[in-house]
Design a protein around this motif. Structure first.
Motif, PDB file in Angstrom:
ATOM      1  N   HIS A 170      -5.748   7.986 -20.798  1.00 49.89           N
ATOM      2  CA  HIS A 170      -5.442   8.929 -21.888  1.00 49.89           C
ATOM      3  C   HIS A 170      -4.009   9.444 -21.743  1.00 49.89           C
ATOM      4  O   HIS A 170      -3.744  10.402 -21.013  1.00 49.89           O
ATOM      5  CB  HIS A 170      -6.442  10.083 -21.875  1.00 49.89           C
TER       6      HIS A 170
ATOM      7  N   ALA B 264     -17.616   5.779 -19.410  1.00 47.81           N
ATOM      8  CA  ALA B 264     -16.319   5.164 -19.118  1.00 47.81           C
ATOM      9  C   ALA B 264     -15.549   5.993 -18.088  1.00 47.81           C
ATOM     10  O   ALA B 264     -15.643   7.222 -18.070  1.00 47.81           O
ATOM     11  CB  ALA B 264     -15.500   5.040 -20.400  1.00 47.81           C
ATOM     12  N   ARG B 265     -14.796   5.325 -17.242  1.00 47.92           N
ATOM     13  CA  ARG B 265     -13.953   6.001 -16.245  1.00 47.92           C
ATOM     14  C   ARG B 265     -12.648   6.402 -16.931  1.00 47.92           C
ATOM     15  O   ARG B 265     -12.069   5.643 -17.706  1.00 47.92           O
ATOM     16  CB  ARG B 265     -13.679   5.069 -15.066  1.00 47.92           C
ATOM     17  N   LEU B 266     -12.159   7.597 -16.622  1.00 45.49           N
ATOM     18  CA  LEU B 266     -10.984   8.156 -17.282  1.00 45.49           C
ATOM     19  C   LEU B 266      -9.862   8.465 -16.301  1.00 45.49           C
ATOM     20  O   LEU B 266     -10.091   9.064 -15.257  1.00 45.49           O
ATOM     21  CB  LEU B 266     -11.376   9.443 -18.022  1.00 45.49           C
TER      22      LEU B 266
ATOM     23  N   ASN C  78     -14.900   0.600 -21.074  1.00 42.23           N
ATOM     24  CA  ASN C  78     -15.423   1.171 -19.828  1.00 42.23           C
ATOM     25  C   ASN C  78     -14.342   1.840 -18.967  1.00 42.23           C
ATOM     26  O   ASN C  78     -14.639   2.464 -17.961  1.00 42.23           O
ATOM     27  CB  ASN C  78     -16.163   0.114 -19.009  1.00 42.23           C
ATOM     28  N   LYS C  79     -13.069   1.696 -19.384  1.00 42.15           N
ATOM     29  CA  LYS C  79     -11.963   2.365 -18.694  1.00 42.15           C
ATOM     30  C   LYS C  79     -11.001   2.911 -19.738  1.00 42.15           C
ATOM     31  O   LYS C  79     -10.632   2.192 -20.675  1.00 42.15           O
ATOM     32  CB  LYS C  79     -11.215   1.391 -17.767  1.00 42.15           C
ATOM     33  N   VAL C  80     -10.578   4.163 -19.561  1.00 41.62           N
ATOM     34  CA  VAL C  80      -9.683   4.792 -20.533  1.00 41.62           C
ATOM     35  C   VAL C  80      -8.494   5.430 -19.814  1.00 41.62           C
ATOM     36  O   VAL C  80      -8.665   6.204 -18.864  1.00 41.62           O
ATOM     37  CB  VAL C  80     -10.411   5.871 -21.355  1.00 41.62           C
TER      38      VAL C  80
ATOM     39  N   ALA D  22     -13.639  10.728 -13.401  1.00 41.13           N
ATOM     40  CA  ALA D  22     -12.258  10.871 -13.867  1.00 41.13           C
ATOM     41  C   ALA D  22     -11.320  11.301 -12.756  1.00 41.13           C
ATOM     42  O   ALA D  22     -11.720  11.960 -11.796  1.00 41.13           O
ATOM     43  CB  ALA D  22     -12.190  11.888 -15.010  1.00 41.13           C
TER      44      ALA D  22
ATOM     45  N   PHE E 217     -13.744   3.003 -29.309  1.00 38.01           N
ATOM     46  CA  PHE E 217     -14.374   3.043 -27.990  1.00 38.01           C
ATOM     47  C   PHE E 217     -15.459   1.975 -27.806  1.00 38.01           C
ATOM     48  O   PHE E 217     -16.038   1.877 -26.728  1.00 38.01           O
ATOM     49  CB  PHE E 217     -14.978   4.424 -27.736  1.00 38.01           C
TER      50      PHE E 217
ATOM     51  N   CYS F  49     -15.943   9.427 -23.390  1.00 38.30           N
ATOM     52  CA  CYS F  49     -16.030   8.800 -22.064  1.00 38.30           C
ATOM     53  C   CYS F  49     -17.362   9.156 -21.398  1.00 38.30           C
ATOM     54  O   CYS F  49     -18.009   8.304 -20.773  1.00 38.30           O
ATOM     55  CB  CYS F  49     -14.867   9.254 -21.180  1.00 38.30           C
TER      56      CYS F  49
END
Length: 320
Positions: free
Chosen positions: A71, A106-108, A67-69, A162, A63, A101
């Motif tokens: 999943h 971070a945005r999910l 900043n963006k994930v 998210a 990680f 996140c």
């Protein structure tokens, strides 16, 4: 930096293919023994990191700078024997992703499932507003996806940025004969029976498109059903058979027949040591009629879904 979990899976690989086709560099997670699909195998825009979503020390390193994930990692199984693994990966693993996140801001975009949606009111399509209710007959996969989604909602209530996608049955040539691809193999091998149930189906490319569009949108604290069309299994099997140029399944499998079939498969598995070809959960699911609305995602991002007949024809030609 963008991070994709479940990167070697069917959906994860398609998502990475689309992102890197836009010139985007990203980081992708794989487990030690996972095989990278040919679609993204030699992609120089992908930084591969070996990590398990249930191992926090691995994840914390992965990680770094993210900043963006997206999943995508999850276990899909209708085998009751996999219940412990389903709960560990789909719930505890998702909790780890959510927590990191939150910690990093971070945005999910989380991949849930229509299995985490509830039942519609009589005569209506299932929407994002239909909430899952515990049923003693619910299979472990549905429970794990619902509880995994609840981890994301827990994070959202604590300030996580998210969005959640709930895809229906995802099809595409990249599945091979695993997952939804097993249906194509059954029909190709001469399946004689169809079941009375119905479900939503969507092309993998459309799911990835929706995820990318939602990540880049201002939407937050929302979930979106991703489904192209609702098909009865008779129609689905028939169009697959037409794609292969073979006879379509013409006999309806009655509930009592499926009961005998899954018990026979379970007995056979005891002798072969291999997973049962049909489980009680899968047999029961094949009899359900679950019809989904895709109006919210179409209204939000303006997507036009690929016709399923086109998707099915492309898959059959790729596997001919």
């Amino acid at each position: 930096m963008i991070l994709v979990t479940g990167a070697t899976g069917f959906l994860g690989a398609e998502l990475i293919h689309q992102l890197t086709s836009l010139g985007i560099k990203l980081r992708a997670l794989k487990r030690t023994h996972s095989i990278i699909p040919d679609l993204i195998k030699h992609n120089k825009l992908v930084e591969w990191v070996i990590a398990d979503i249930n191992d926090l020390s691995d994840l914390e390193d992965a990680f770094d700078g993210v900043n963006k994930v997206y999943h995508c990692a999850a276990l899909v199984s209708f085998d009751p024997k996999d219940k412990t693994k389903l709960l560990r990966i789909n719930i505890e693993g998702t909790s780890n992703i959510v927590n990191l996140c939150q910690e990093l801001g971070a945005r999910l975009v989380h991949v849930s499932s229509v299995a985490a949606l509830g039942n519609a009111k009589k005569g209506a399509l299932i929407t994002e507003k239909d909430f899952w209710e515990y049923d003693i007959k619910a299979h472990a996969y549905a429970i794990s996806k619902y509880e995994g989604e609840m981890e994301v909602w827990r994070g959202i209530s604590e300030g996580l940025d998210a969005v959640i996608v709930n895809p229906s049955v995802i099809i595409g040539a990249g599945a091979g004969f695993e997952g939804s691809g097993a249906i194509f193999k059954l029909v190709k091998d001469g399946l004689s029976y169809y079941t009375k149930g119905a479900t939503g189906i969507v092309d993998v490319s459309d799911v990835a498109k929706c995820m990318i569009a939602l990540m880049d949108s201002k939407e937050t604290a929302e979930r979106f059903t991703i489904s192209s069309e609702n098909y009865h299994y008779k129609q689905f099997f028939g169009e697959i058979a037409a794609g292969y140029g073979i006879k379509a399944p013409a006999k309806e499998a009655k509930p009592w027949m499926l009961g005998i079939a899954w018990r026979a498969a379970k007995l056979a598995s005891l002798f072969t040591g291999k997973p049962a070809a049909l489980t009680s959960d899968a047999a029961r699911s094949s009899l359900n009629e679950s019809l989904y609305s895709n109006e919210k995602i179409k209204r939000t991002i303006g997507i036009t879904f690929k016709p399923l007949k086109q998707s099915i024809d492309e898959i059959c030609k790729a596997q001919a």
